[in-house]
Design an enzyme around this catalytic site. Structure first.
Site, PDB file in Angstrom:
ATOM      1  CG  ASN A   1       1.192  -1.746  -9.610  1.00  0.00           C
ATOM      2  OD1 ASN A   1       1.435  -1.729 -10.816  1.00  0.00           O
ATOM      3  ND2 ASN A   1       1.758  -2.607  -8.781  1.00  0.00           N
TER       4      ASN A   1
ATOM      5  CG  ASP B   1       0.248  -1.587  -5.294  1.00  0.00           C
ATOM      6  OD1 ASP B   1       0.631  -1.118  -4.208  1.00  0.00           O
ATOM      7  OD2 ASP B   1       0.946  -2.318  -6.005  1.00  0.00           O
TER       8      ASP B   1
ATOM      9  CE  LYS C   1     -10.215  -8.674 -14.865  1.00  0.00           C
ATOM     10  NZ  LYS C   1     -10.582  -7.279 -14.779  1.00  0.00           N
TER      11      LYS C   1
HETATM   12  O1  RIB Z   1       2.676  -4.096  -4.896  1.00  0.00           O
HETATM   13  C1  RIB Z   1       3.099  -4.844  -5.998  1.00  0.00           C
HETATM   14  C2  RIB Z   1       4.315  -4.206  -6.626  1.00  0.00           C
HETATM   15  O2  RIB Z   1       5.389  -4.285  -5.727  1.00  0.00           O
HETATM   16  C3  RIB Z   1       4.781  -4.882  -7.884  1.00  0.00           C
HETATM   17  O3  RIB Z   1       4.193  -4.344  -9.037  1.00  0.00           O
HETATM   18  C4  RIB Z   1       6.287  -4.720  -7.841  1.00  0.00           C
HETATM   19  O4  RIB Z   1       6.760  -3.875  -8.834  1.00  0.00           O
HETATM   20  C5  RIB Z   1       6.604  -4.211  -6.446  1.00  0.00           C
HETATM   21  O5  RIB Z   1       6.977  -2.909  -6.463  1.00  0.00           O
END
Ligand code: RIB
Length: 308
Positions: free
Chosen positions: A45, A255, A288
């Site tokens: 991400n 992220d 989103k």
């Molecule tokens: O931070 C979100 C993420 O945490 C998700 O995409 C999931 O995969 C977990 O790792």
């Protein structure tokens, strides 16, 4: 604009996401309204966030040899990212996460199995070492095996590549690694696990900030959700309020923030501007549904900052 070079070492996870009017309590079944399978994982991400926000981004991760693996490759190729450092484990599964999202609040609960993301080897990090060395910044989280992370940190440190550690999901980090971190980005609960005392009040935040600075971390940027981000280093302390947006899904907001911070720092923005940029990326992400697919592009980020 000269692109910054960001290297992300982290997980790739397939997200199995459901939305429901509320989250179930233990033993309860709640009928959901949406189910989606898609690319996720904190590392991936953050890599997608950095790529979409405008950095020349290298992703180092590991997937299995199973039906989930093509989701990773299709996702990175679809984004236009190189897949040379997406390593494959012949025996482990690709990581997977069960994500439940409350559609009224956007809050979530997640269980993640790291699978192949937890099996990066020193040889694989060596194969990617030129990418780390030639980056403006290395971005890491805690969804990969610690020995691989520690090794990547030693390469970056020896070559004076600044390091962002997003200590998520919450886990212990050695003092040796903490001492080499330029930017530490915990939320309150992650900070609390790392420093061993509750981090809830403003006073706790300052105490935790000092704890990390005393360990050798150069800058601590606490991510505080809807409140924004709080910076502490040896010369500055300050709150950077969050952008006011319509919250649909908070999954992946941290992220997005970290990916954005990496881009801004790689472009050599001053730290206060970099945190505002990161806040904007995080804010747009929560408007989103989903994680990697919800990461904003540079034009949207610039527009949100200009309008505020
Ligand atoms: O931070 C979100 C993420 O945490 C998700 O995409 C999931 O995969 C977990 O790792």
């Amino acid at each position: 604009m000269v692109k910054g070079k960001v290297c992300v070492l982290g997980s790739f996870i397939v997200d199995l996401m459901m939305r429901a009017p509320r989250l179930p309590v233990p033993g309860e079944t709640v009928k959901g309204t949406i189910f989606k399978i898609g690319p996720g994982g904190k590392g991936s991400n953050q890599g997608v966030a950095a790529h979409r926000a405008g950095a020349d981004t290298t992703m180092i991760t590991k997937i299995g040899n199973d039906e989930f693996a093509p989701i990773a490759l299709n996702s990175f190729e679809g984004e236009g990212m190189i897949t040379d450092y997406i390593f494959k484990d012949e025996t482990a599964d690709t990581g997977a996460a069960l994500i439940m999202v409350d559609e009224n609040t956007g809050q979530n609960k997640i269980i993640v199995t790291l699978g192949a993301s937890d099996k990066l080897t020193q040889e694989e990090i060596d194969l990617a070492s030129e990418q780390i060395i030639n980056s403006d910044i290395l971005l890491i989280q805690l969804e990969t095996n610690f020995d691989a992370l520690e090794y990547a940190v030693s390469i970056a440190y020896a070559n004076e590549v600044p390091i962002i550690l997003n200590p998520a999901p919450a886990d212990m980090v050695s003092d040796e690694v903490l001492a080499r971190i330029d930017y530490l980005t915990p939320n309150e609960s992650e900070a609390s696990v790392l420093c061993g005392f509750p981090v809830k009040t403003d006073e706790d935040l300052r105490k935790a900030g000092l704890y990390f600075l005393d360990k050798g971390v150069k800058n601590v940027i606490f991510t505080l959700g809807e409140k924004g981000a709080f910076l502490m280093n040896r010369t500055q302390q300050g709150m950077f309020p969050a952008f006011d947006v319509n919250i649909i899904d908070t999954t992946g907001a941290g992220d997005a923030f970290n990916g954005g911070l990496a881009v801004a720092l790689a472009e050599k923005m001053p730290l206060d501007q970099a945190i505002t940029f990161a806040n904007a990326v995080g804010a747009l992400n929560v408007t989103k549904i989903g994680t990697a697919p919800a990461m904003p592009f540079r034009e949207e980020i610039n527009l949100l900052i200009e309008e505020n």
